[in-house]
Design an enzyme around this catalytic site. Structure first.
Site, PDB file in Angstrom:
ATOM      1  N   ARG A  58      52.058  49.205  57.019  1.00 50.39           N
ATOM      2  CA  ARG A  58      52.442  50.292  57.923  1.00 50.39           C
ATOM      3  C   ARG A  58      52.493  49.826  59.379  1.00 50.39           C
ATOM      4  NH1 ARG A  58      47.483  54.468  57.467  1.00 50.39           N
ATOM      5  NH2 ARG A  58      48.037  54.217  55.271  1.00 50.39           N
ATOM      6  N   LYS A 165      40.423  42.961  43.497  1.00 46.40           N
ATOM      7  CA  LYS A 165      39.257  43.778  43.200  1.00 46.40           C
ATOM      8  C   LYS A 165      38.956  44.662  44.407  1.00 46.40           C
ATOM      9  CE  LYS A 165      35.272  41.062  44.732  1.00 46.40           C
ATOM     10  NZ  LYS A 165      34.521  42.043  45.474  1.00 46.40           N
ATOM     11  N   ASP A 194      40.430  37.579  40.391  1.00 48.41           N
ATOM     12  CA  ASP A 194      39.061  37.351  40.854  1.00 48.41           C
ATOM     13  C   ASP A 194      39.064  35.955  41.453  1.00 48.41           C
ATOM     14  OD1 ASP A 194      36.407  36.792  41.255  1.00 48.41           O
ATOM     15  OD2 ASP A 194      35.721  37.661  39.372  1.00 48.41           O
ATOM     16  N   HIS A 195      38.992  35.869  42.790  1.00 48.16           N
ATOM     17  CA  HIS A 195      39.191  34.566  43.432  1.00 48.16           C
ATOM     18  C   HIS A 195      38.120  33.560  43.051  1.00 48.16           C
ATOM     19  CE1 HIS A 195      36.345  36.363  46.353  1.00 48.16           C
ATOM     20  NE2 HIS A 195      35.990  35.121  46.566  1.00 48.16           N
ATOM     21  N   LYS A 199      38.067  28.707  41.831  1.00 53.13           N
ATOM     22  CA  LYS A 199      37.254  27.571  42.255  1.00 53.13           C
ATOM     23  C   LYS A 199      37.260  26.491  41.170  1.00 53.13           C
ATOM     24  CE  LYS A 199      34.356  30.383  45.257  1.00 53.13           C
ATOM     25  NZ  LYS A 199      34.942  29.843  46.487  1.00 53.13           N
ATOM     26  N   HIS A 257      32.894  39.119  39.501  1.00 61.07           N
ATOM     27  CA  HIS A 257      32.486  37.718  39.623  1.00 61.07           C
ATOM     28  C   HIS A 257      31.472  37.318  38.562  1.00 61.07           C
ATOM     29  CE1 HIS A 257      34.659  37.821  43.252  1.00 61.07           C
ATOM     30  NE2 HIS A 257      33.692  38.081  44.087  1.00 61.07           N
TER      31      HIS A 257
END
Length: 509
Positions: A58, A165, A194-195, A199, A257
């Site tokens: 926006r 998330k 989910d970052h 990893k 996580h």
């Protein structure tokens, strides 16, 4: 991992051509993580040259001013030195659409910009939508995409949606959200991100377990005493006090996580590394976690809230003194749980989990504590107690694996000392600049859902968490704040293990 994606990575092949549309493009996630991750993919020659990015928000940007805004912060958030020529190539593929997420006009403008980007950059009409927005917009955006005809797959053109998330705030809302988006999208189009799973060490859990014959045979209740998972942050809530007041540590960290780490640690070998085969086994683990009854919540779950304290040389304020936090807040900033799996491999092996803010260090690790060897052999020696073997998978900040075992101390008498073998990724393989999002975005571009949550996995995680939240809602905490910043949580967390004759692994600098 699909065979095609695996081959592409091994051969260093580029991802599919596409346009990546980022909803919430004016937010921090875009500047700090998504743009640097895309740049890293381009630098690693994994991003198609037939590619473009369209930001939607926006905020009053034009394409030119958004490019300038992104470029102004590029050096600040880059994980490596920027290549001027590559950045010039990249930034000229950035476009912007201003509008409200609930307004059909916004999506008409998006359609026009998609067609223009496809013409200019030959993106093969493949579209990847990234919802980097607050959760309240997820259903709205997906519905608007559907109404505008922007998620219909035809003539081999794919449409995929990445959803950040938190995916719901309890089981009921997660089920409702799944139902909402599945009226527009099919499950193969949905990528719940989910970052943590981006990893390197998290991904290596599978390789470590299933490619090494010395570990998998002892990865069970016959040899393992218990498992500890620690997800610790030294920071407080910073500027996220408003969000954290509605979430808390449980909602923020456990259903996503932590459940993913448990699933990867405890899953059975999949029949292949195809996405659904891997996720089938991960889902079984989460479904096997015994849900708590109200009495068990009182003995198996601990909550805490940080008070003022000291982190190194810096003083830290209490959670209740943070910006946008109620002075009488009952929100937990620390959670510790004792979980049990009702399956053959892990029967009677407790999994202890702790996560919290304002702890002494920022780290994530999985510690596998093995059972004691028999003492009889050492009964006539100076050895009073055998140290147990322990395997620790270090996920962040220093990725690696360490193993503790006993060895004889040199000298004429028999005495044992604990020694450690350790492996660090950067020492063996060098360090690759990464935000943790590169692998996940690359996989999505190639249609590989292995590292993304499926609907049943999300709902199974909330089914574990809901009974705990219900009890905590009914019984407000009386002792908050109950741990000082810079400590490892409330004393009840230590007592959770002490009742079983165990203790948390001591973590040092």
């Amino acid at each position: 991992m699909t065979d095609i994606t695996e081959q592409k990575q091994l051969l260093g092949e580029i991802a599919d051509p596409c346009v990546m549309v980022i909803f919430g493009a004016a937010g921090d996630l875009t500047k700090r993580k998504l743009i640097p991750a895309l740049y890293n993919l381009a630098k690693g020659n994994l991003l198609s040259r037939e590619f473009a990015v369209i930001g939607v928000a926006r905020d009053a940007f034009t394409t030119e001013s958004w490019r300038a805004e992104i470029s102004a912060h590029a050096k600040d958030y880059a994980t490596d030195v920027l290549d001027p020529d590559l950045w010039d190539w990249f930034q000229h593929r950035l476009y912007y659409v201003q509008g409200e997420f609930g307004d059909a006009v916004t999506f008409q403008k998006l359609r026009e910009q998609l067609e223009a980007a496809n013409q200019s950059h030959n993106t093969h009409s493949n579209y990847l939508y990234y919802l980097a927005t607050p959760p309240m917009f997820f259903s709205t955006i997906v519905k608007q995409l559907g109404d505008a005809g922007l998620v219909k797959e035809e003539e081999h053109h794919w449409r995929r949606v990445i959803i950040e998330k938190p995916f719901g705030r309890d089981l009921e809302s997660a089920q409702a959200l799944n139902a909402d988006i599945c009226t527009t999208l099919t499950e193969p189009q949905i990528y719940r991100i989910d970052h943590y799973l981006g990893k390197e060490t998290v991904q290596n859990i599978l390789a470590f377990r299933f490619s090494n014959g010395i570990f998998e045979p002892i990865w069970n209740r016959n040899y393992i005493d218990h498992v500890q998972i620690t997800v610790a942050e030294s920071l407080g809530v910073e500027q996220r006090g408003g969000y954290y007041e509605t979430a808390g540590a449980m909602r923020d960290m456990i259903p996503n996580h932590t459940m993913q780490l448990i699933a990867l640690t405890c899953m059975e070998p999949p029949i292949s590394f195809d996405a659904d085969d891997v996720r089938d086994e991960m889902a079984k683990v989460i479904h096997a976690i015994n849900p708590f009854d109200p009495e068990e919540v009182l003995t198996h779950a601990v909550r805490g809230q940080y008070d003022a304290g000291q982190l190194g040389e810096q003083k830290a304020i209490a959670y209740r003194s943070e910006e946008k936090v109620s002075p009488n807040s009952a929100t937990e900033t620390f959670v510790a749980l004792k979980l049990e799996l009702d399956n053959w491999r892990w029967a009677d092996v407790p999994i202890y989990v702790r996560t919290g803010k304002r702890l002494p260090r920022r780290l994530t690790e999985i510690a596998i504590q093995f059972k004691h060897a028999p003492y009889q052999l050492f009964r006539k020696t100076n050895v009073e107690k055998l140290r147990t073997n322990r395997l620790v998978i270090h996920i962040q900040p220093d990725e690696g694996i360490s193993l503790r075992f006993g060895a004889k101390i040199p000298g004429p008498i028999v005495n044992l000392g604990a020694v450690k073998m350790s492996f660090n990724y950067k020492d063996y393989f060098g360090s690759t600049p990464s935000t943790g999002y590169e692998r996940l975005i690359y996989d999505c571009m190639n249609g590989d859902q292995t590292l993304f949550q499926r609907a049943d996995m999300v709902e199974a995680g909330w089914a574990v968490v809901d009974p705990i939240l219900d009890v905590w809602q009914a019984l407000p905490p009386r002792t908050f704040p109950n741990y000082a910043s810079g400590t490892w949580g409330p004393k009840e967390a230590a007592e959770l293990l002490a009742r079983d004759g165990r203790q948390w692994r001591e973590i040092h600098e």
